[in-house]
Motif scaffolding. Structure first.
Motif, PDB file in Angstrom:
ATOM      1  N   VAL A 241       0.415  -0.838   0.041  1.00  0.00           N
ATOM      2  CA  VAL A 241      -0.341   0.416  -0.087  1.00  0.00           C
ATOM      3  C   VAL A 241       0.846   1.016   0.249  1.00  0.00           C
ATOM      4  O   VAL A 241       2.281   1.119   0.575  1.00  0.00           O
ATOM      5  CB  VAL A 241      -1.272  -0.409   1.406  1.00  0.00           C
ATOM      6  CG1 VAL A 241      -1.526   1.033   1.226  1.00  0.00           C
ATOM      7  CG2 VAL A 241      -1.984  -1.036   1.064  1.00  0.00           C
ATOM      8  N   SER A 287      -5.743  -0.063   1.022  1.00  0.00           N
ATOM      9  CA  SER A 287      -5.299   1.325   1.074  1.00  0.00           C
ATOM     10  C   SER A 287      -6.814   2.262   1.044  1.00  0.00           C
ATOM     11  O   SER A 287      -6.531   3.140   2.277  1.00  0.00           O
ATOM     12  CB  SER A 287      -5.499   1.735  -0.766  1.00  0.00           C
ATOM     13  OG  SER A 287      -5.115   2.831  -1.253  1.00  0.00           O
ATOM     14  N   TRP A 290      -7.146   1.884   4.492  1.00  0.00           N
ATOM     15  CA  TRP A 290      -6.512   3.132   5.334  1.00  0.00           C
ATOM     16  C   TRP A 290      -6.742   4.270   4.964  1.00  0.00           C
ATOM     17  O   TRP A 290      -6.893   5.465   6.312  1.00  0.00           O
ATOM     18  CB  TRP A 290      -4.693   2.855   5.092  1.00  0.00           C
ATOM     19  CG  TRP A 290      -3.822   3.973   5.353  1.00  0.00           C
ATOM     20  CD1 TRP A 290      -3.307   4.676   4.777  1.00  0.00           C
ATOM     21  CD2 TRP A 290      -3.926   4.170   6.708  1.00  0.00           C
ATOM     22  NE1 TRP A 290      -2.276   5.512   5.612  1.00  0.00           N
ATOM     23  CE2 TRP A 290      -2.222   5.773   7.009  1.00  0.00           C
ATOM     24  CE3 TRP A 290      -4.459   3.978   8.109  1.00  0.00           C
ATOM     25  CZ2 TRP A 290      -1.818   6.031   7.942  1.00  0.00           C
ATOM     26  CZ3 TRP A 290      -3.824   4.815   9.309  1.00  0.00           C
ATOM     27  CH2 TRP A 290      -2.775   5.874   9.110  1.00  0.00           C
ATOM     28  N   GLY A 291      -7.568   4.488   3.794  1.00  0.00           N
ATOM     29  CA  GLY A 291      -7.919   6.579   3.709  1.00  0.00           C
ATOM     30  C   GLY A 291      -9.257   6.085   4.763  1.00  0.00           C
ATOM     31  O   GLY A 291      -9.375   7.022   5.304  1.00  0.00           O
ATOM     32  N   GLU A 320      -4.280  10.813   0.442  1.00  0.00           N
ATOM     33  CA  GLU A 320      -3.364   9.917  -0.292  1.00  0.00           C
ATOM     34  C   GLU A 320      -3.352   8.669  -0.344  1.00  0.00           C
ATOM     35  O   GLU A 320      -3.050   8.068  -2.314  1.00  0.00           O
ATOM     36  CB  GLU A 320      -2.215   9.671   1.061  1.00  0.00           C
ATOM     37  CG  GLU A 320      -0.862  10.614   1.581  1.00  0.00           C
ATOM     38  CD  GLU A 320      -0.242  10.243   2.642  1.00  0.00           C
ATOM     39  OE1 GLU A 320       0.132  11.117   3.147  1.00  0.00           O
ATOM     40  OE2 GLU A 320      -0.644   9.062   2.765  1.00  0.00           O
ATOM     41  N   ASN A 321      -4.454   7.554  -0.003  1.00  0.00           N
ATOM     42  CA  ASN A 321      -5.283   6.757  -0.576  1.00  0.00           C
ATOM     43  C   ASN A 321      -6.444   7.120  -1.467  1.00  0.00           C
ATOM     44  O   ASN A 321      -6.291   6.284  -2.874  1.00  0.00           O
ATOM     45  CB  ASN A 321      -6.187   6.019   0.562  1.00  0.00           C
ATOM     46  CG  ASN A 321      -4.377   6.181   2.030  1.00  0.00           C
ATOM     47  OD1 ASN A 321      -3.796   5.316   2.231  1.00  0.00           O
ATOM     48  ND2 ASN A 321      -4.785   7.268   3.110  1.00  0.00           N
ATOM     49  N   ASP A 324      -3.942   6.735  -5.149  1.00  0.00           N
ATOM     50  CA  ASP A 324      -2.909   5.825  -5.127  1.00  0.00           C
ATOM     51  C   ASP A 324      -4.222   4.073  -5.614  1.00  0.00           C
ATOM     52  O   ASP A 324      -3.972   4.076  -6.083  1.00  0.00           O
ATOM     53  CB  ASP A 324      -2.219   5.361  -3.592  1.00  0.00           C
ATOM     54  CG  ASP A 324      -1.297   5.953  -2.827  1.00  0.00           C
ATOM     55  OD1 ASP A 324      -0.769   6.200  -4.055  1.00  0.00           O
ATOM     56  OD2 ASP A 324      -1.055   5.803  -1.825  1.00  0.00           O
TER      57      ASP A 324
END
Lengths: 333, 128
Positions: A241, A287, A290-291, A320-321, A324
């Motif tokens: 990730v 991802s 975590w987001g 950021e996620n 990604d």
């Protein structure tokens, strides 16, 4: 130092006198930076013929704990179990008891090395270590996934469908609409494994930042806080990730290696041959997870549980996620 | 009309004080938190500077994409709903570009040093 900090230091010294042979106290107690969900304290057990470096992991403020956390006592048992299975782990010295009066946590031996992801990815001192690291991570993950479940303490079960469902509920707790997350949920729903693989022990947070690395390579696997029973490929995807690449975005595995190297190590370690598409599925889920976790920090801030700038800045890392996720499921043409 | 310096200019002085005066006098975790706090002040400053134009552009794209009118909040909620019901997919004209533009605008405020953002930003011809 406040009164409660004195009580904490005295309580810890009392524990050490009982738990470490030859110790008559502690020295150099200091809190290490980082670790928003758990406290990490470094200190030494000292005596007439002894100076032993130790680490205390403790629930924040003594007893607060993350909702998905296995519990610090369980975490200590898993580290001990993994160590006995040949996985590099610090030795577990002592698990705190209520009567110790200094909260929940455990004490492990200090392992020298680096945990800062950015340094591991960039510093010349780790150039040799980086070469074999993705392969080694694959081997170690295969060994974790091979631990027989009848040896493992009770843990929550969560396969891909359960994880996605839980995640969506957490996403909906926040009223803020996030089209990129909505798209990722759709992408994942369409690709859920038709037959979930045999459940295994999943570390849950095996990533650059939770590994102690020396110039010779991997020295310890830390942070078993959210270990659970589930799909083992989750650990392989999570290691890729984006934020855990610490800027080394062309090396998907922790910023230091390739997916081919990781999967070669996993196969060599007895984990079997894995389709890279499965890893990508779990990278997307990781991802997104975590987001959603970053975005959910807003609840801790607004409820007053944690009003630090640190918490606020983690909440602002949700984006950021999003970039990604777009790179994974809707790359720019 | 309020007097100058602007909010962004005032925040710049706050971030500078945190970095150049407070941080060197702190140790361990407090030095770390002083740096994080300076970063937080920078986020607010960039949002003040960048979000009026970015929000207006996002609103215009959402109106076109959804053929509907409303606020950023209601239109984003509509977009999410249409994505989750499958009414809008990645094959829908304009969705991908909209999500990229919106995400890049967020990162320009939140995390302009994030490597994945910097790569796209460095490869994109800058509008002036």
């Amino acid at each position: 130092m406040s009164l409660s900090e004195h009580a904490f230091e005295d309580g810890l010294a009392a524990v050490i006198r009982r738990a470490v042979a030859g110790a008559d106290g502690i020295a150099n107690l200091r809190r290490l930076s980082g670790g928003a969900s758990q406290e990490t304290w470094a200190f030494e057990a000292v005596g007439p013929k002894l100076s032993q470096r130790l680490i205390l992991r403790r629930a924040p403020g003594g007893d607060r704990q993350h909702e998905a956390a296995a519990g610090l006592e369980t975490e200590a048992r898993l580290m001990d179990l993994a160590g006995k299975a040949g996985i590099p782990e610090p030795p577990v010295i002592y698990v705190l008891r209520p009567e110790d009066g200094i909260g929940r946590g455990f004490i492990v031996g200090f392992v020298d090395g680096e945990t800062l992801g950015r340094k591991i990815v960039r510093d010349a001192a780790f150039a040799d270590a980086r070469k074999g690291l993705a392969f080694r991570c694959g081997e170690v993950l295969a060994a974790i996934h091979a631990i027989p479940l009848d040896q493992v303490p009770p843990l929550r079960h969560a396969d891909a469908a359960t994880r996605l469902d839980e995640l969506h509920k957490r996403y909906r707790l926040s009223e803020r609409p996030r089209p990129v997350f909505a798209l990722a949920f759709e992408w994942l729903r369409q690709r859920l494994p038709k037959e979930p693989p045999a459940p295994r022990l999943v570390h849950g947070d095996f990533r650059n930042g939770n590994l102690i690395i020396g110039p010779d390579g991997l020295r310890a696997v830390l942070d078993w806080e959210i270990a659970h029973i589930g799909d083992p490929i989750e650990d392989l995807g999570w290691l890729c990730v984006g934020p855990w690449r610490f800027g080394g975005i062309d090396n998907p595995v922790g910023g230091f290696g390739t997916v081919d190297q990781l999967l070669a190590g996993y196969e060599a370690g007895g984990g079997g041959r894995i389709d890279p598409e499965q890893v990508r599925f779990w990278e997307v889920l990781g991802s997104l997870s975590w987001g959603v976790s970053c975005a959910a920090m807003i609840q801790a801030i607004r409820s007053g549980v944690d009003r630090t700038a640190e918490r606020a800045m983690i909440a602002r890392r949700a984006s950021e996620n999003e970039i990604d996720l777009l790179n994974l499921i809707a790359p720019r043409s | 009309m309020q007097d100058e310096p602007t909010p962004a200019e005032i925040l710049e002085t706050v971030a500078q004080f945190l970095r150049e005066t407070v941080m060197p006098e702190m140790q361990g975790r407090n030095a770390f938190l002083a740096r994080v706090t300076a970063n937080a002040v920078d986020v607010v400053r960039r949002q003040i500077e960048l979000s009026p134009a970015a929000d207006a552009a996002e609103l215009a794209r959402l109106r076109a994409l959804l053929d509907s009118d409303g606020t950023l909040e209601t239109l984003n909620a509509q977009l999410c709903e249409r994505i989750e019901t499958g009414a809008i997919t990645l094959t829908t004209q304009g969705l991908k570009d909209h999500l990229w533009e919106t995400t890049l605008a967020k990162l320009a405020v939140d995390q302009p040093n994030y490597a994945a953002y910097k790569r796209v930003h460095d490869q994109t011809p800058q509008k002036t």
